[in-house]
Design a protein around this motif. Structure first.
Motif, PDB file in Angstrom:
ATOM      1  N   ILE A   1      48.531  49.314  28.686  1.00 56.58           N
ATOM      2  CA  ILE A   1      47.788  50.170  29.712  1.00 56.58           C
ATOM      3  C   ILE A   1      46.514  49.422  30.906  1.00 56.58           C
ATOM      4  N   ARG A   2      46.291  48.879  29.445  1.00 62.05           N
ATOM      5  CA  ARG A   2      45.339  47.632  30.338  1.00 62.05           C
ATOM      6  C   ARG A   2      45.486  47.114  31.127  1.00 62.05           C
ATOM      7  N   THR A   3      47.075  45.582  30.805  1.00 59.18           N
ATOM      8  CA  THR A   3      47.367  45.173  31.999  1.00 59.18           C
ATOM      9  C   THR A   3      47.652  46.308  33.439  1.00 59.18           C
ATOM     10  N   PHE A   4      48.550  47.087  33.036  1.00 59.87           N
ATOM     11  CA  PHE A   4      48.610  48.047  34.531  1.00 59.87           C
ATOM     12  C   PHE A   4      47.284  48.388  35.269  1.00 59.87           C
ATOM     13  N   TRP A   5      46.111  48.705  34.644  1.00 55.25           N
ATOM     14  CA  TRP A   5      45.053  49.083  35.625  1.00 55.25           C
ATOM     15  C   TRP A   5      44.378  47.778  35.448  1.00 55.25           C
ATOM     16  N   ILE A   6      44.924  46.906  35.350  1.00 59.90           N
ATOM     17  CA  ILE A   6      44.125  45.170  35.818  1.00 59.90           C
ATOM     18  C   ILE A   6      44.630  44.917  37.001  1.00 59.90           C
ATOM     19  N   SER A   7      45.477  45.238  36.776  1.00 63.23           N
ATOM     20  CA  SER A   7      46.393  44.492  37.762  1.00 63.23           C
ATOM     21  C   SER A   7      46.362  45.584  39.307  1.00 63.23           C
ATOM     22  N   LEU A   8      46.480  46.616  38.692  1.00 63.46           N
ATOM     23  CA  LEU A   8      45.934  47.338  40.078  1.00 63.46           C
ATOM     24  C   LEU A   8      44.679  46.801  40.418  1.00 63.46           C
ATOM     25  N   VAL A   9      43.754  47.036  40.090  1.00 64.81           N
ATOM     26  CA  VAL A   9      42.358  46.589  40.516  1.00 64.81           C
ATOM     27  C   VAL A   9      42.359  45.617  41.415  1.00 64.81           C
ATOM     28  N   VAL A  10      42.940  44.790  40.619  1.00 61.15           N
ATOM     29  CA  VAL A  10      43.109  43.669  41.694  1.00 61.15           C
ATOM     30  C   VAL A  10      44.041  43.684  42.626  1.00 61.15           C
ATOM     31  N   GLY A  11      44.992  43.983  42.330  1.00 63.58           N
ATOM     32  CA  GLY A  11      46.241  43.918  43.533  1.00 63.58           C
ATOM     33  C   GLY A  11      46.030  45.138  44.351  1.00 63.58           C
ATOM     34  N   ILE A  12      44.677  45.675  44.629  1.00 64.83           N
ATOM     35  CA  ILE A  12      44.518  46.189  45.792  1.00 64.83           C
ATOM     36  C   ILE A  12      43.590  45.411  46.519  1.00 64.83           C
ATOM     37  N   ILE A  13      42.574  44.948  45.386  1.00 61.84           N
ATOM     38  CA  ILE A  13      41.913  43.321  45.899  1.00 61.84           C
ATOM     39  C   ILE A  13      41.901  42.685  46.387  1.00 61.84           C
ATOM     40  N   GLY A  14      43.130  42.087  46.096  1.00 59.73           N
ATOM     41  CA  GLY A  14      43.902  41.239  47.126  1.00 59.73           C
ATOM     42  C   GLY A  14      44.568  41.629  48.067  1.00 59.73           C
ATOM     43  N   VAL A  15      45.187  42.831  48.179  1.00 55.22           N
ATOM     44  CA  VAL A  15      45.595  43.568  49.382  1.00 55.22           C
ATOM     45  C   VAL A  15      44.645  43.379  50.494  1.00 55.22           C
ATOM     46  N   ILE A  16      43.367  44.238  50.581  1.00 55.57           N
ATOM     47  CA  ILE A  16      42.403  44.048  51.422  1.00 55.57           C
ATOM     48  C   ILE A  16      41.758  42.558  51.233  1.00 55.57           C
ATOM     49  N   LEU A  17      41.678  42.009  50.456  1.00 55.45           N
ATOM     50  CA  LEU A  17      41.696  40.597  51.221  1.00 55.45           C
ATOM     51  C   LEU A  17      42.781  39.449  51.999  1.00 55.45           C
ATOM     52  N   LEU A  18      43.748  40.073  52.280  1.00 59.06           N
ATOM     53  CA  LEU A  18      44.712  39.175  53.046  1.00 59.06           C
ATOM     54  C   LEU A  18      44.611  38.809  53.922  1.00 59.06           C
ATOM     55  N   PHE A  19      43.073  40.254  54.753  1.00 59.38           N
ATOM     56  CA  PHE A  19      42.895  39.837  55.982  1.00 59.38           C
ATOM     57  C   PHE A  19      42.078  38.976  56.253  1.00 59.38           C
ATOM     58  N   VAL A  20      41.424  38.335  55.286  1.00 55.98           N
ATOM     59  CA  VAL A  20      40.262  36.860  55.605  1.00 55.98           C
ATOM     60  C   VAL A  20      41.448  35.870  54.645  1.00 55.98           C
ATOM     61  N   GLY A  21      42.166  36.395  54.451  1.00 56.80           N
ATOM     62  CA  GLY A  21      43.053  34.825  54.068  1.00 56.80           C
ATOM     63  C   GLY A  21      43.135  34.496  52.676  1.00 56.80           C
ATOM     64  N   ILE A  22      42.131  35.045  52.123  1.00 59.96           N
ATOM     65  CA  ILE A  22      41.896  34.524  50.157  1.00 59.96           C
ATOM     66  C   ILE A  22      43.549  35.483  49.554  1.00 59.96           C
ATOM     67  N   GLY A  23      43.834  36.598  49.949  1.00 60.22           N
ATOM     68  CA  GLY A  23      44.115  37.685  49.606  1.00 60.22           C
ATOM     69  C   GLY A  23      45.200  37.394  48.476  1.00 60.22           C
ATOM     70  N   PHE A  24      45.986  36.233  49.274  1.00 59.72           N
ATOM     71  CA  PHE A  24      47.206  35.523  48.902  1.00 59.72           C
ATOM     72  C   PHE A  24      47.641  34.931  46.703  1.00 59.72           C
ATOM     73  N   ILE A  25      45.837  33.940  47.404  1.00 61.57           N
ATOM     74  CA  ILE A  25      45.593  33.541  45.851  1.00 61.57           C
ATOM     75  C   ILE A  25      45.213  34.288  45.175  1.00 61.57           C
ATOM     76  N   ILE A  26      45.009  35.080  45.513  1.00 61.32           N
ATOM     77  CA  ILE A  26      43.806  36.549  44.281  1.00 61.32           C
ATOM     78  C   ILE A  26      45.378  37.213  43.662  1.00 61.32           C
ATOM     79  N   LEU A  27      46.519  37.462  44.721  1.00 63.36           N
ATOM     80  CA  LEU A  27      48.029  37.940  44.323  1.00 63.36           C
ATOM     81  C   LEU A  27      48.650  37.069  43.531  1.00 63.36           C
ATOM     82  N   GLY A  28      48.841  36.260  44.502  1.00 62.95           N
ATOM     83  CA  GLY A  28      49.280  34.815  42.687  1.00 62.95           C
ATOM     84  C   GLY A  28      49.207  35.171  41.683  1.00 62.95           C
ATOM     85  N   ALA A  29      47.532  35.051  41.393  1.00 65.73           N
ATOM     86  CA  ALA A  29      46.489  34.765  39.673  1.00 65.73           C
ATOM     87  C   ALA A  29      47.379  35.887  39.404  1.00 65.73           C
ATOM     88  N   ALA A  30      47.055  37.443  40.393  1.00 59.40           N
ATOM     89  CA  ALA A  30      46.925  38.455  39.501  1.00 59.40           C
ATOM     90  C   ALA A  30      48.629  38.400  38.662  1.00 59.40           C
TER      91      ALA A  30
END
Length: 118
Positions: free
Chosen positions: A61-90
């Protein structure tokens, strides 16, 4: 310790393996099985209380929710170029937790710190 319950229902170990297996399958089904896995984890967490496998449900459950929140942040940050790093790390972090959970479930061992980050 018997892994089979007395009324011939599915064993706690099997539920943990199903949840972690669905997490792995989500890499190929675009999160559909991930949603099923977290629903099962919520439903079975109470039933598995007092067994080593309750920690697997909490960790999933914790893995799901943290992945979801970090994934949303990563998608938003794709627009400034660092989202790929965040999504990869997640993705790597999630894969680590899933593989660890699967190995511990196969060994019939609990997750040491199901609410921790690693």
């Amino acid at each position: 310790m018997s892994l089979q319950t007395t009324d011939n229902t599915t064993s706690p170990r099997t539920w943990a393996l199903v949840v972690w297996g669905l997490f792995i399958a989500s890499y190929f089904t675009f999160t559909l099985t991930l949603i099923v896995a977290v629903i099962i984890a919520y439903v079975k967490r109470g039933d598995l209380a007092g067994t080593p496998f309750a920690s697997h449900m909490t960790s999933a459950i914790r893995t799901f929710w943290i992945s979801l929140v970090v994934g949303i942040i990563g998608v938003i940050l794709l627009f400034v170029g660092i989202g790929f790093i965040i999504l990869g790390a997640a993705a790597i972090w999630q894969l680590f937790r899933v593989i660890r959970g699967l190995i511990r479930a196969l060994d019939s061992r609990p997750i040491d710190d199901p609410e921790g980050w690693f």
